[in-house]
Design a protein around this motif. Structure first.
Motif, mmCIF file in Angstrom:
data_model
loop_
_atom_site.group_PDB
_atom_site.id
_atom_site.type_symbol
_atom_site.label_atom_id
_atom_site.label_comp_id
_atom_site.label_asym_id
_atom_site.label_seq_id
_atom_site.Cartn_x
_atom_site.Cartn_y
_atom_site.Cartn_z
ATOM 1 N N ARG A 1 0.829 -1.209 0.000
ATOM 2 C CA ARG A 1 0.000 0.000 0.000
ATOM 3 C C ARG A 1 0.864 1.260 0.000
ATOM 4 O O ARG A 1 0.535 2.243 -0.673
ATOM 5 C CB ARG A 1 -0.930 -0.001 1.221
ATOM 6 C CG ARG A 1 -2.021 -1.055 1.181
ATOM 7 C CD ARG A 1 -2.938 -0.925 2.383
ATOM 8 N NE ARG A 1 -3.676 0.341 2.362
ATOM 9 C CZ ARG A 1 -4.466 0.750 3.348
ATOM 10 N NH1 ARG A 1 -4.605 0.001 4.453
ATOM 11 N NH2 ARG A 1 -5.104 1.898 3.267
ATOM 12 N N LEU A 2 1.962 1.242 0.755
ATOM 13 C CA LEU A 2 2.857 2.400 0.769
ATOM 14 C C LEU A 2 3.467 2.635 -0.610
ATOM 15 O O LEU A 2 3.541 3.774 -1.088
ATOM 16 C CB LEU A 2 3.963 2.195 1.807
ATOM 17 C CG LEU A 2 3.560 2.267 3.279
ATOM 18 C CD1 LEU A 2 4.742 1.891 4.167
ATOM 19 C CD2 LEU A 2 3.067 3.657 3.637
ATOM 20 N N VAL A 3 3.898 1.547 -1.264
ATOM 21 C CA VAL A 3 4.511 1.683 -2.590
ATOM 22 C C VAL A 3 3.483 2.182 -3.598
ATOM 23 O O VAL A 3 3.761 3.061 -4.420
ATOM 24 C CB VAL A 3 5.115 0.334 -3.038
ATOM 25 C CG1 VAL A 3 5.604 0.420 -4.478
ATOM 26 C CG2 VAL A 3 6.262 -0.058 -2.120
ATOM 27 N N ALA A 4 2.263 1.622 -3.543
ATOM 28 C CA ALA A 4 1.226 2.025 -4.497
ATOM 29 C C ALA A 4 0.765 3.460 -4.260
ATOM 30 O O ALA A 4 0.332 4.137 -5.204
ATOM 31 C CB ALA A 4 0.040 1.073 -4.391
ATOM 32 N N SER A 5 0.861 3.952 -3.036
ATOM 33 C CA SER A 5 0.394 5.304 -2.717
ATOM 34 C C SER A 5 1.423 6.370 -3.056
ATOM 35 O O SER A 5 1.090 7.555 -3.073
ATOM 36 C CB SER A 5 0.038 5.391 -1.226
ATOM 37 O OG SER A 5 -0.944 4.436 -0.881
ATOM 38 N N LEU A 6 2.653 5.979 -3.311
ATOM 39 C CA LEU A 6 3.675 6.944 -3.727
ATOM 40 C C LEU A 6 3.582 7.112 -5.243
ATOM 41 O O LEU A 6 3.867 6.178 -5.994
ATOM 42 C CB LEU A 6 5.070 6.442 -3.331
ATOM 43 C CG LEU A 6 6.251 7.299 -3.796
ATOM 44 C CD1 LEU A 6 6.196 8.680 -3.162
ATOM 45 C CD2 LEU A 6 7.573 6.621 -3.468
ATOM 46 N N ALA A 7 3.170 8.290 -5.673
ATOM 47 C CA ALA A 7 2.999 8.589 -7.102
ATOM 48 C C ALA A 7 2.113 7.539 -7.775
ATOM 49 O O ALA A 7 2.567 6.795 -8.649
ATOM 50 C CB ALA A 7 4.359 8.672 -7.792
#
Length: 491
Positions: free
Chosen positions: A67-73
């Protein structure tokens, strides 16, 4: 004076024109452990506690990392490894203070690649998510604008120091676009900041050392806009190796022609403009739940302020084993794979991984993921012959094969010169004879100039003559000048 460092907050004190405020309404709570003097505003104590509970609940999500990776840009498709490395930079490691100095905990990242691969967009997202930071362009940044400049106070008419971008990004991230277009003087200022985390100023009788505990996130375009895979990173972007080695992660973002990848990227881009597109439906079915930008910024600020992970024994053993394995691998291949600076990078990345989960300890799993991220980035930036890492490729600008060729070049030159009865050979003939070594004309001419005590190169005609008949070519040996027409010697 303006530009000084406050003893309480550790943040730069500037005049009104250069004041830097936080972008977080809850920073007073999230950063109180670091003694940051940030305005709390109208946020009540109950609201702050409620937000803290939401953050801790989010940290327990089993899909937190995804979720953190997908929420960055989220509008940028793919590039998961790059986003994971940038997330580590946002969370950061822990700085260590010793009686003899300080070891930085801030992580520096560099993105190099072809045009239109979303480098500047990623940089913009990093600036938006960082609880504190500045954004500047290398083309329009001067040395004084990055560090500090002297101005006259309009009220007292005294000379004061005004903080630059690096000082104002203290305990934050300084995003630098067009890094390759910076002036040499501005680039020289980064050497001290990126390792010692300070800015030393001595101007107009004002001598001071300012804190610049900032992470540097930079992106650069190659010379001629398109990345040349036959050249090293330092040659592609014309940056000194001493500056490149200060980056913990270096990512190559290349525009490769892959039909399947191009199709998925086109679907993703069209889905941003047309909700009924095929890419939009696929994205909704496969994507994890995104975290809002405000919530993600609060999560990062809370982790940086409140989480101080300690390295466990298992993690320490894994770090030691990884470093020794990298060194042993380099010794076997006769290249440098890792130095103590890379070991410090692995420690910082491991601590950042622990902070992502709000963990108080650094586990073996955090070290393994940090090692994977580091290897993924550096194997592209400084590739070895068999897909590994060769740090000398970055520092010297020569691959392992080029270095071996340069080492064997004098002996090969001796064979070619001795095989010619007249001891006179043209540069073209030498290049043909040295073709198996892959020697370029520039490298050959440089070697001939170094061997000027035994070989005479006529720059005008391109003719090489031996200064002695049959004596072996040994650098440093003395020789008598032979007879014949006097060539144009190169000192």
């Amino acid at each position: 004076g303006a530009g000084g460092v406050s003893g309480i907050t550790g943040a730069p004190s500037t005049t009104k024109a250069g004041s830097q405020t936080s972008k977080n309404p809850g920073d007073a709570f999230f950063q109180e452990d670091n003694m940051q003097s940030v305005q709390l505003g109208a946020t009540s104590h109950e609201q702050v506690r409620e937000r803290e509970a939401r953050i801790k609940e989010l940290s327990k999500d089993p899909k937190l990392y995804e979720r953190l990776v997908a929420s960055l840009a989220p509008n940028i498709w793919g590039m998961e490894d790059v986003k994971q490395g940038l997330l580590c930079q946002l969370f950061g490691g822990l700085g260590k203070s010793f009686p003899g100095g300080r070891v930085r905990g801030e992580i520096n990242c560099l993105m190099v690649g072809d045009p239109s691969v979303s480098k500047s967009q990623l940089l913009t997202y990093m600036h938006a998510l960082a609880p504190r930071g500045m954004y500047c362009s290398g083309k329009g940044s001067s040395a004084t604008g990055l560090t500090a400049y002297v101005t006259r106070d309009p009220e007292t008419n005294e000379l004061v120091l005004e903080s630059g971008a690096l000082v104002m990004s203290d305990r934050g991230i300084c995003c630098i676009d067009e890094f390759d277009k910076m002036s040499d003087s501005a680039r020289a200022m980064l050497h001290e900041t990126m390792e010692q985390q300070t800015v030393s100023v001595a101007k107009a009788g004002l001598i001071s050392t300012l804190n610049a505990r900032t992470s540097v996130c930079a992106c650069a375009n190659p010379i001629g806009s398109r990345y040349n895979p036959n050249l090293t990173v330092s040659e592609n972007i014309n940056l000194p190796p001493t500056l490149l080695t200060r980056f913990d992660l270096i990512y190559l973002l290349l525009d490769k022609f892959e039909e399947a990848k191009d199709l998925r990227l086109a679907r993703h881009l069209i889905s941003l403009y047309h909700e009924g597109a095929e890419g939009a439906n696929m994205q909704r079915n496969n994507a994890v739940e995104l975290i809002s930008q405000d919530a993600l910024r609060e999560y990062i600020a809370y982790a940086r302020a409140r989480v101080q992970p300690k390295i466990t024994t298992a993690a320490a053993d894994e770090l030691q084993r990884t470093y020794c394995s990298l060194r042993q691998d380099g010794r076997r291949k006769k290249v440098i794979v890792a130095t103590p600076r890379q070991l410090e990078s692995l420690i910082r990345l491991s601590e950042a991984q622990a902070r992502m989960y709000l963990s108080d300890v650094v586990t073996k799993a955090h070290v393994e993921e940090a090692t994977r991220l580091w290897f993924q980035a550096m194997s592209q930036a400084s590739p070895g012959e068999d897909g590994g890492i060769d740090q000398d490729t970055m520092t010297t600008g020569l691959t392992a094969a080029n270095r071996r060729s340069a080492k064997n070049l004098p002996a090969e030159l001796e064979k070619i010169m001795n095989s010619n009865p007249n001891q006179v050979v043209s540069v073209t003939e030498l290049l043909e004879g040295l073709a198996p070594l892959g020697v370029t004309k520039e490298a050959l001419l440089a070697q001939l100039r170094q061997l000027s005590h035994v070989l005479s190169l006529d720059e005008r005609t391109g003719v090489v003559r031996s200064r002695r008949a049959l004596a072996p070519i040994v650098p440093g040996a003395t020789a008598e000048v032979g007879t014949g027409p006097a060539p144009m010697d190169v000192a």
